[in-house]
Scaffold this motif. Structure first.
Motif, PDB file in Angstrom:
ATOM      1  N   PRO A 235       0.800  -1.237   0.000  1.00 60.70           N
ATOM      2  CA  PRO A 235       0.000   0.000   0.000  1.00 60.70           C
ATOM      3  C   PRO A 235       0.827   1.280   0.000  1.00 60.70           C
ATOM      4  O   PRO A 235       0.385   2.289  -0.551  1.00 60.70           O
ATOM      5  CB  PRO A 235      -0.830  -0.097   1.282  1.00 60.70           C
ATOM      6  N   ILE A 236       2.026   1.253   0.573  1.00 58.91           N
ATOM      7  CA  ILE A 236       2.825   2.488   0.607  1.00 58.91           C
ATOM      8  C   ILE A 236       3.509   2.732  -0.732  1.00 58.91           C
ATOM      9  O   ILE A 236       3.343   3.794  -1.338  1.00 58.91           O
ATOM     10  CB  ILE A 236       3.857   2.439   1.756  1.00 58.91           C
ATOM     11  N   GLU A 239       0.500   2.673  -3.542  1.00 53.37           N
ATOM     12  CA  GLU A 239      -0.618   3.628  -3.532  1.00 53.37           C
ATOM     13  C   GLU A 239      -0.230   4.988  -2.955  1.00 53.37           C
ATOM     14  O   GLU A 239      -0.412   6.010  -3.587  1.00 53.37           O
ATOM     15  CB  GLU A 239      -1.777   3.077  -2.683  1.00 53.37           C
ATOM     16  N   GLY A 240       0.266   4.993  -1.715  1.00 52.86           N
ATOM     17  CA  GLY A 240       0.470   6.252  -0.998  1.00 52.86           C
ATOM     18  C   GLY A 240       1.529   7.141  -1.638  1.00 52.86           C
ATOM     19  O   GLY A 240       1.297   8.328  -1.885  1.00 52.86           O
ATOM     20  N   LEU A 241       2.688   6.561  -1.929  1.00 50.95           N
ATOM     21  CA  LEU A 241       3.779   7.373  -2.498  1.00 50.95           C
ATOM     22  C   LEU A 241       3.442   7.925  -3.883  1.00 50.95           C
ATOM     23  O   LEU A 241       3.706   9.097  -4.152  1.00 50.95           O
ATOM     24  CB  LEU A 241       5.082   6.570  -2.509  1.00 50.95           C
ATOM     25  N   ALA A 243       0.507   8.656  -5.077  1.00 49.83           N
ATOM     26  CA  ALA A 243      -0.592   9.631  -5.024  1.00 49.83           C
ATOM     27  C   ALA A 243      -0.161  10.967  -4.437  1.00 49.83           C
ATOM     28  O   ALA A 243      -0.539  12.028  -4.937  1.00 49.83           O
ATOM     29  CB  ALA A 243      -1.756   9.058  -4.214  1.00 49.83           C
ATOM     30  N   TYR A 244       0.617  10.936  -3.366  1.00 51.29           N
ATOM     31  CA  TYR A 244       0.900  12.174  -2.641  1.00 51.29           C
ATOM     32  C   TYR A 244       2.386  12.502  -2.531  1.00 51.29           C
ATOM     33  O   TYR A 244       2.744  13.558  -2.014  1.00 51.29           O
ATOM     34  CB  TYR A 244       0.312  12.098  -1.228  1.00 51.29           C
ATOM     35  N   GLY A 245       3.242  11.598  -2.991  1.00 52.02           N
ATOM     36  CA  GLY A 245       4.681  11.855  -2.846  1.00 52.02           C
ATOM     37  C   GLY A 245       5.116  11.712  -1.401  1.00 52.02           C
ATOM     38  O   GLY A 245       4.327  11.378  -0.508  1.00 52.02           O
ATOM     39  N   THR A 246       6.381  11.992  -1.162  1.00 50.31           N
ATOM     40  CA  THR A 246       6.914  11.859   0.191  1.00 50.31           C
ATOM     41  C   THR A 246       6.267  12.874   1.139  1.00 50.31           C
ATOM     42  O   THR A 246       6.234  12.678   2.348  1.00 50.31           O
ATOM     43  CB  THR A 246       8.438  12.075   0.213  1.00 50.31           C
ATOM     44  N   VAL A 248       3.354  13.351   1.790  1.00 48.26           N
ATOM     45  CA  VAL A 248       2.224  12.802   2.552  1.00 48.26           C
ATOM     46  C   VAL A 248       2.592  12.723   4.036  1.00 48.26           C
ATOM     47  O   VAL A 248       1.723  12.654   4.904  1.00 48.26           O
ATOM     48  CB  VAL A 248       1.828  11.412   2.003  1.00 48.26           C
ATOM     49  N   LEU A 249       3.877  12.758   4.327  1.00 51.37           N
ATOM     50  CA  LEU A 249       4.321  12.620   5.715  1.00 51.37           C
ATOM     51  C   LEU A 249       4.019  13.834   6.586  1.00 51.37           C
ATOM     52  O   LEU A 249       3.949  13.703   7.807  1.00 51.37           O
ATOM     53  CB  LEU A 249       5.831  12.360   5.743  1.00 51.37           C
ATOM     54  N   GLU A 278      -1.532  16.268   0.802  1.00 53.74           N
ATOM     55  CA  GLU A 278      -2.878  16.309   0.247  1.00 53.74           C
ATOM     56  C   GLU A 278      -3.126  17.654  -0.442  1.00 53.74           C
ATOM     57  O   GLU A 278      -3.656  17.712  -1.552  1.00 53.74           O
ATOM     58  CB  GLU A 278      -3.917  16.097   1.360  1.00 53.74           C
ATOM     59  N   THR A 279      -2.724  18.751   0.226  1.00 54.36           N
ATOM     60  CA  THR A 279      -2.878  20.086  -0.375  1.00 54.36           C
ATOM     61  C   THR A 279      -2.007  20.199  -1.619  1.00 54.36           C
ATOM     62  O   THR A 279      -2.433  20.738  -2.652  1.00 54.36           O
ATOM     63  CB  THR A 279      -2.476  21.170   0.653  1.00 54.36           C
ATOM     64  N   GLU A 282      -3.629  18.533  -4.556  1.00 50.88           N
ATOM     65  CA  GLU A 282      -4.724  19.361  -5.093  1.00 50.88           C
ATOM     66  C   GLU A 282      -4.176  20.474  -5.977  1.00 50.88           C
ATOM     67  O   GLU A 282      -4.702  20.748  -7.061  1.00 50.88           O
ATOM     68  CB  GLU A 282      -5.505  20.021  -3.932  1.00 50.88           C
ATOM     69  N   TYR A 321       9.332  15.957   0.882  1.00 55.10           N
ATOM     70  CA  TYR A 321       8.955  16.207   2.276  1.00 55.10           C
ATOM     71  C   TYR A 321      10.029  16.962   3.053  1.00 55.10           C
ATOM     72  O   TYR A 321       9.727  17.931   3.762  1.00 55.10           O
ATOM     73  CB  TYR A 321       8.658  14.864   2.945  1.00 55.10           C
TER      74      TYR A 321
ATOM     75  N   GLN B  14      -6.117   9.322   1.079  1.00 54.80           N
ATOM     76  CA  GLN B  14      -7.295   8.926   0.280  1.00 54.80           C
ATOM     77  C   GLN B  14      -8.578   8.855   1.108  1.00 54.80           C
ATOM     78  O   GLN B  14      -9.664   8.886   0.540  1.00 54.80           O
ATOM     79  CB  GLN B  14      -7.054   7.558  -0.379  1.00 54.80           C
ATOM     80  N   LYS B  76      -2.296   3.318   4.907  1.00 55.36           N
ATOM     81  CA  LYS B  76      -0.841   3.153   4.965  1.00 55.36           C
ATOM     82  C   LYS B  76      -0.176   4.255   4.140  1.00 55.36           C
ATOM     83  O   LYS B  76      -0.469   4.412   2.954  1.00 55.36           O
ATOM     84  CB  LYS B  76      -0.462   1.792   4.376  1.00 55.36           C
ATOM     85  N   GLY B  78       3.736   6.514   3.572  1.00 53.08           N
ATOM     86  CA  GLY B  78       5.168   6.455   3.850  1.00 53.08           C
ATOM     87  C   GLY B  78       5.915   7.431   2.968  1.00 53.08           C
ATOM     88  O   GLY B  78       5.352   8.039   2.060  1.00 53.08           O
ATOM     89  N   GLY B  79       7.171   7.583   3.257  1.00 50.11           N
ATOM     90  CA  GLY B  79       7.998   8.511   2.484  1.00 50.11           C
ATOM     91  C   GLY B  79       9.354   8.552   3.143  1.00 50.11           C
ATOM     92  O   GLY B  79       9.758   7.596   3.780  1.00 50.11           O
TER      93      GLY B  79
END
Lengths: 578, 80
Positions: A235-236, A239-241, A243-246, A248-249, A278-279, A282, A321, B14, B76, B78-79
């Motif tokens: 998931p990290i 998906e997470g990285l 979508a939002y890059g580092t 997101v931290l 998140e900002t 956007e 980040y 999300q 989840k 990370g970064g």
């Protein structure tokens, strides 16, 4: 494999192409740079003098089709920490070195005529020394554009801007990425080492390279598929990285009370929402930018991005980040566009985001600027630092020296290197990495945030001491090994949580070289690299007293959790019991 | 009739999609973190729960919520 060691002597402007010694054959990346530095560099040498060396080495899997294998390591004695340094980077240099058969490029000596700067052009057959008076006083993008006009568009380019020429301790070595933008060998002032050797840029021929040879292509392909799938399903990394890059931290570290704010005075920043991932996503989407972007060929995570200005024109990429934290929470700037403008400027100059940002955060205590004054921060960098005015040199000397010059006590450094974007008092495992890593305060050396905050690889309570030394030790050992493969550090997330990931990585190394490494061999490699680096630092004069957190963190309580750094010296020193 | 408690719910990454960033919500006394996760449909989200914090500290889903608490929910992430 036919790989060679390319050795350049700047004193005589000569080179040699040597066979790889047998004990270096199984090494790459950090394992190789640290081995060569430890063997060939006098630990007591002046980092900017004739006896320091720069060693570039691609990872063991760089140049192959393995996902995320495009990291290149650069090693030297650091002028910032006074100890050994390895810094790895994406971009195109690792793959191109590997395909050309360059196992390592070792640069030694200093030119007799110190008035000239050189370009080194590395091809399969030779290394050319080209005087570049027209590039002196220019910054990275102008150097890059000049090289792209001169050579094939795929040529690898490593360069320094004015801060590197001026041997500033905040200077990076900048590297061309696949889109013609820049990535950085950050931390430790390696740009100053390149400047001391009078090298403005290094180019590596990408026209005639071949694919790297793979001993067992079928086995490699099978392992590579499993590895890529592990990266994509995690998931990290999956998906997470993307979508939002580092960045997101920002929110999660802020929520946990571990986001260093206003020169490490608090763990929460009231404007976190303005600068969070998140900002940022956007803003990027509303301006026709890109939330995914690969810093090197073969990256399937694509955590980088393209950030446009209000007129939808390119402003910066690789907007990370650490940069956003250093100029946001730590310097009090709440406007993401202003931070992006500074990011673009610092890429061009080749400045370390963490060291420069933390130095500026401390410069507020020195009365040089006020929190949140992005315009002033920009001009201090663009006018003072870039032009090496006396004030620019003070900031460009990094956090620790700035603190000494202004008589300040709240100086957030370990081994002279600025502490990154995770508060050691609130994320204690990460603090253990800062104090024990041979690199100085370095978040990538053993990313305990994963297990302290992100629930990756289990959970160890960030506010308590229990288990942190062991956690940091295990992560630092694993990281030293991963840094030798050419893999991006973000493979750590799937490696911690997807059981098939690490075996597939080892299988790829075995298939590439026709060897039979086991998991234990890889762990032992990590241990031996760390110990080698520690031994270099010991000989360089670093002691246990350098494995310590800044004293103010032992008596100043950090809100909101009101915790202090409470490890005993014995607890920290036990890190090395392995 | 059981008493009501006020909880500040913060969502991230999300989880904000089609929901909200931050909201103060009234719940019945005796509500657990898991009840809130289910109330928001996060237990059925395609991204499983990554991190749960209550008042800036990591907690278990079974934790009983109290009046004035802030609960923060993350997939989840990370970064580095």
């Amino acid at each position: 494999m036919g790989d060679k060691i390319y050795r350049v002597d700047m004193n005589t402007l000569s080179y040699s192409i040597e066979d790889v010694p047998s004990d270096w054959l199984g090494l790459g990346g950090r394992g190789l740079t640290s081995t060569i530095i430890a063997k060939e560099v006098d630990p007591e040498c002046h980092p900017l003098g004739p006896n320091n060396k720069m060693v570039f080495a691609p990872g063991l899997l760089s140049g192959t089709s393995a996902a995320n294998s495009g990291r290149n390591s650069l090693g030297a004695k650091s002028p910032l920490t006074g100890g050994i340094k390895e810094s790895n980077v994406g971009g195109t240099s690792a793959g191109i070195f590997s395909k050309l058969g360059v196992k390592a490029l070792i640069i030694e000596g200093i030119p007799q005529d110190e008035s000239k700067f050189y370009q080194l052009h590395v091809t399969k057959e030779k290394v050319e020394f080209i005087e570049v008076p027209e590039l002196v006083g220019k910054d990275n993008y102008e150097v890059l554009d000049t090289m792209l006009e001169k050579y094939d568009k795929k040529v690898a380019v490593m360069s320094i801007g004015r801060p590197g020429e001026n041997c500033m301790l905040t200077a990076n070595v900048s590297v061309k990425d696949p889109q013609g933008k820049l990535r950085s060998h950050g931390r430790g002032g390696l740009g100053a080492v390149m400047g001391s050797k009078k090298i403005k840029c290094i180019t590596v021929d990408a026209e005639k390279y071949k694919e790297v040879t793979i001993a067992d292509p079928e086995k490699f392909k099978a392992a590579s598929k499993i590895f890529t799938q592990a990266l994509q399903k995690n998931p990290i990394s999956g998906e997470g990285l993307p979508a939002y890059g580092t960045n997101v931290l920002v929110n999660i570290i802020n929520e946990a009370g571990g986001l260093p704010t206003r020169n490490f005075r608090a763990g929460k920043y009231e404007f976190a929402e303005n600068i969070c991932g998140e900002t940022m996503a956007e803003i990027i989407n509303s301006r026709d930018g890109k939330t995914t972007h690969a810093c090197h060929a073969g990256c399937v995570i694509q955590c980088s991005q393209v950030y446009n200005d209000k007129e939808n024109n390119y402003l910066t990429s690789g907007f990370e980040y650490e940069m956003i934290w250093a100029f946001g929470a730590n310097l009090g700037i709440k406007d993401l566009d202003q931070i992006a403008k500074i990011d673009a400027l610092m890429d061009d100059l080749g400045l370390d985001a963490i060291e420069t940002g933390v130095a500026l955060g401390l410069a507020v205590d020195a009365g040089i600027l006020e929190y949140g004054d992005g315009e002033k921060a920009y001009s201090l960098i663009a006018d003072d630092l870039a032009n090496a005015t006396p004030l620019g040199r003070i900031i460009g000397s990094g956090t620790e020296i700035l603190g000494k010059i202004y008589g300040l006590v709240r100086v957030p450094t370990v081994k002279g290197q600025a502490i990154p974007a995770y508060e050691p008092r609130a994320i204690k495992g990460q603090g253990v990495t800062y104090v024990t890593s041979p690199m100085g305060a370095d978040h990538t050396a053993g990313y305990a945030v994963a297990t302290n905050i992100l629930n990756s690889g289990g959970f160890v309570d960030p506010l308590k001491k229990d288990g942190q030394v062991e956690l940091s030790r295990n992560l630092q050992i694993a990281t030293a090994a991963v840094d030798s493969t050419g893999m991006c550090i973000f493979v750590a997330f799937p490696a911690l949580d997807e059981p098939e990931c690490l075996p597939a990585l080892i299988d790829m190394i075995n298939a590439r070289f026709g060897i039979n490494l086991t998991g234990d061999d890889v762990t032992n490699l990590g241990k031996s690299i760390l110990k080698l680096e520690k031994e270099f630092n010991d000989k360089a004069g670093l002691t246990k007293a350098d494995d310590r957190i800044p004293e103010f963190m032992k008596y100043e309580k950090l809100p909101p959790h009101n915790t202090i750094w409470d490890f005993t010296n014995e607890e920290i020193d036990a890190f090395w019991d392995f | 009739m059981s008493e009501m408690i006020q909880v500040t719910v913060k969502l991230f990454a999300q989880y904000r999609d089609n929901r909200f960033k931050v909201k103060e919500i009234g719940y019945k006394d005796g509500t657990t973190a898991q009840d809130i996760i289910e109330d928001l449909g996060i237990h059925n989200d395609k991204l499983p729960l990554g991190v749960l914090m209550i008042n800036s500290k990591h907690q278990e889903e079974t934790t009983l919520m109290r009046d004035g608490d802030t609960i923060s929910l993350f997939p989840k992430v990370g970064g580095g």
